[in-house]
Design a protein around this motif. Structure first.
Motif, PDB file in Angstrom:
ATOM      1  N   THR A 259      21.061  37.001  54.680  1.00  0.00           N
ATOM      2  CA  THR A 259      21.594  37.992  53.740  1.00  0.00           C
ATOM      3  C   THR A 259      23.113  37.958  53.735  1.00  0.00           C
ATOM      4  OG1 THR A 259      19.672  39.398  54.176  1.00  0.00           O
ATOM      5  CG2 THR A 259      21.554  40.416  53.081  1.00  0.00           C
ATOM      6  N   THR A 260      23.699  37.833  54.903  1.00  0.00           N
ATOM      7  CA  THR A 260      25.163  37.800  55.005  1.00  0.00           C
ATOM      8  C   THR A 260      25.735  36.571  54.310  1.00  0.00           C
ATOM      9  OG1 THR A 260      25.074  39.018  57.097  1.00  0.00           O
ATOM     10  CG2 THR A 260      27.102  37.807  56.625  1.00  0.00           C
ATOM     11  N   VAL A 261      25.103  35.408  54.488  1.00  0.00           N
ATOM     12  CA  VAL A 261      25.552  34.195  53.799  1.00  0.00           C
ATOM     13  C   VAL A 261      25.569  34.412  52.287  1.00  0.00           C
ATOM     14  CG1 VAL A 261      24.930  31.808  53.245  1.00  0.00           C
ATOM     15  CG2 VAL A 261      24.841  32.589  55.613  1.00  0.00           C
ATOM     16  N   LEU A 262      24.493  34.969  51.756  1.00  0.00           N
ATOM     17  CA  LEU A 262      24.388  35.178  50.314  1.00  0.00           C
ATOM     18  C   LEU A 262      25.399  36.210  49.817  1.00  0.00           C
ATOM     19  CD1 LEU A 262      20.498  35.201  50.107  1.00  0.00           C
ATOM     20  CD2 LEU A 262      22.028  33.343  49.423  1.00  0.00           C
ATOM     21  N   LEU A 263      25.566  37.276  50.580  1.00  0.00           N
ATOM     22  CA  LEU A 263      26.516  38.314  50.179  1.00  0.00           C
ATOM     23  C   LEU A 263      27.950  37.790  50.154  1.00  0.00           C
ATOM     24  CD1 LEU A 263      25.112  41.453  52.035  1.00  0.00           C
ATOM     25  CD2 LEU A 263      25.145  41.052  49.566  1.00  0.00           C
ATOM     26  N   TYR A 264      28.278  36.932  51.093  1.00  0.00           N
ATOM     27  CA  TYR A 264      29.642  36.402  51.111  1.00  0.00           C
ATOM     28  C   TYR A 264      29.877  35.369  50.023  1.00  0.00           C
ATOM     29  CZ  TYR A 264      31.856  39.063  54.709  1.00  0.00           C
ATOM     30  OH  TYR A 264      32.447  40.103  55.385  1.00  0.00           O
ATOM     31  N   GLU A 265      28.829  34.678  49.592  1.00  0.00           N
ATOM     32  CA  GLU A 265      28.986  33.818  48.422  1.00  0.00           C
ATOM     33  C   GLU A 265      29.216  34.673  47.180  1.00  0.00           C
ATOM     34  OE1 GLU A 265      29.214  30.650  45.713  1.00  0.00           O
ATOM     35  OE2 GLU A 265      29.681  30.908  47.844  1.00  0.00           O
ATOM     36  N   ALA A 266      28.512  35.801  47.103  1.00  0.00           N
ATOM     37  CA  ALA A 266      28.752  36.727  45.990  1.00  0.00           C
ATOM     38  C   ALA A 266      30.181  37.256  46.025  1.00  0.00           C
ATOM     39  CB  ALA A 266      27.752  37.882  46.059  1.00  0.00           C
ATOM     40  N   LEU A 267      30.660  37.616  47.193  1.00  0.00           N
ATOM     41  CA  LEU A 267      32.037  38.096  47.331  1.00  0.00           C
ATOM     42  C   LEU A 267      33.035  37.013  46.925  1.00  0.00           C
ATOM     43  CD1 LEU A 267      34.133  40.205  48.343  1.00  0.00           C
ATOM     44  CD2 LEU A 267      33.906  39.153  50.605  1.00  0.00           C
ATOM     45  N   ARG A 268      32.787  35.779  47.357  1.00  0.00           N
ATOM     46  CA  ARG A 268      33.709  34.683  47.034  1.00  0.00           C
ATOM     47  C   ARG A 268      33.807  34.505  45.511  1.00  0.00           C
ATOM     48  NH1 ARG A 268      33.923  29.676  45.383  1.00  0.00           N
ATOM     49  NH2 ARG A 268      31.667  29.557  45.050  1.00  0.00           N
ATOM     50  N   GLN A 269      32.667  34.466  44.835  1.00  0.00           N
ATOM     51  CA  GLN A 269      32.679  34.270  43.398  1.00  0.00           C
ATOM     52  C   GLN A 269      33.298  35.452  42.666  1.00  0.00           C
ATOM     53  OE1 GLN A 269      29.073  32.998  41.517  1.00  0.00           O
ATOM     54  NE2 GLN A 269      28.570  31.521  43.127  1.00  0.00           N
ATOM     55  N   ARG A 270      32.993  36.641  43.118  1.00  0.00           N
ATOM     56  CA  ARG A 270      33.465  37.833  42.407  1.00  0.00           C
ATOM     57  C   ARG A 270      34.948  38.126  42.630  1.00  0.00           C
ATOM     58  NH1 ARG A 270      29.239  42.354  41.807  1.00  0.00           N
ATOM     59  NH2 ARG A 270      27.328  41.228  41.322  1.00  0.00           N
TER      60      ARG A 270
END
Length: 273
Positions: A259-270
């Motif tokens: 979950t953390t990996v996915l959330l940080y990819e979302a943060l990076r893109q956003r």
């Protein structure tokens, strides 16, 4: 903080048979937390975070031998006017926290009521948990959601109780920073889709990896049980399924880490793309 001044008018409870002591210790059980709509918060850091973020701290109970911790001086103005302060014996502290080495202080906090509209922001990011049973995993995911600025976390059926003391401790205070709600995913997820949000999960059979996905749209990230993933009924409602690529020999990631990996990819893109 002047401990003698702060504690001058405080009540003192010595016996574990005292009715207040029994009431507090009952909050170690979910049925009593649900009935009273209250839960326990242990330790200086968590009480400080509760106070700083406007939680309804009803009672603060501290070890009579140790006194009121100096660290609470920074938040006492937010608590003293509306919070009852009580000193207690070490036996009471032990009974009410369920630990052999009780913390110097605990608090009774009223469960918050969050607005459901927080869930449906058109470009929002919400974490949804289905049957994630380990309190440590649930708490860690809440911390990660907080860290990336997610809008909310939803705990569906079968998840560890949000107000279990182990879950509360593992959030490290993030429980008080963003809405965390318990709800029926079979009702909430169709509503999210109807409002234009994408329901996204993970699958080892997925053809798209998480770094190719567009995380800037409104998303509900749905994560499942530690061993079995999301339930069949929840999985059937997903719009997109992603895989986290792995270069090494590990078969999978822990649900909190994934979950953390996915959330940080979302943060990076956003935020940083």
């Amino acid at each position: 903080m002047d401990k003698s001044e702060l504690g001058k008018h405080h009540k003192y409870i010595a016996s574990v048979q005292n009715e207040r002591s029994k009431l507090w210790s009952s909050l170690l059980e979910k049925k009593h937390r649900d009935r009273q709509r209250r839960f326990l918060v242990e330790g200086i850091h968590l009480i400080t975070e509760a106070a700083k973020n406007g939680a309804a701290v009803e009672t603060v109970v501290y070890d009579e031998e140790r006194g009121v911790p100096e660290e609470l001086a920074k938040v006492r103005d937010r608590l003293n006017g509306k919070t009852e302060w009580i000193s207690a014996s070490r036996a009471v502290m032990k009974k009410c926290t369920g630990t052999e080495s009780p913390p110097p202080i605990f608090a009774v906090v009223v469960k918050p009521n969050w607005s459901g509209e927080t869930l449906y922001r058109s470009d929002g990011l919400v974490v949804v948990l289905d049957n994630v049973r380990d309190p440590g995993n649930v708490g860690t995911i809440i911390r990660s959601a907080d860290a990336v600025g997610a809008d909310a976390v939803i705990l569906g059926k079968g998840c560890a109780d949000l107000y279990n003391p182990k879950t509360v401790r593992s959030t490290m205070g993030s429980l008080f920073h963003l809405p965390v709600m318990e709800g029926d995913l079979l009702q909430l997820m169709p509503e999210a889709r109807a409002r234009g949000l994408r329901l996204v999960g993970t699958s080892l059979q997925a053809s798209h990896n998480c770094y190719q996905y567009d995380w800037k749209q409104g998303i509900w990230l749905v994560m499942g049980n530690e061993a079995d993933g999301v339930s069949e009924t929840v999985e059937a409602m997903l719009d997109d399924r992603l895989i986290i690529p792995m270069k090494g020999k590990a078969e999978s990631l822990n649900v909190a880490m994934a979950t953390t990996v996915l959330l940080y990819e979302a943060l990076r893109q956003r935020t940083f793309n």
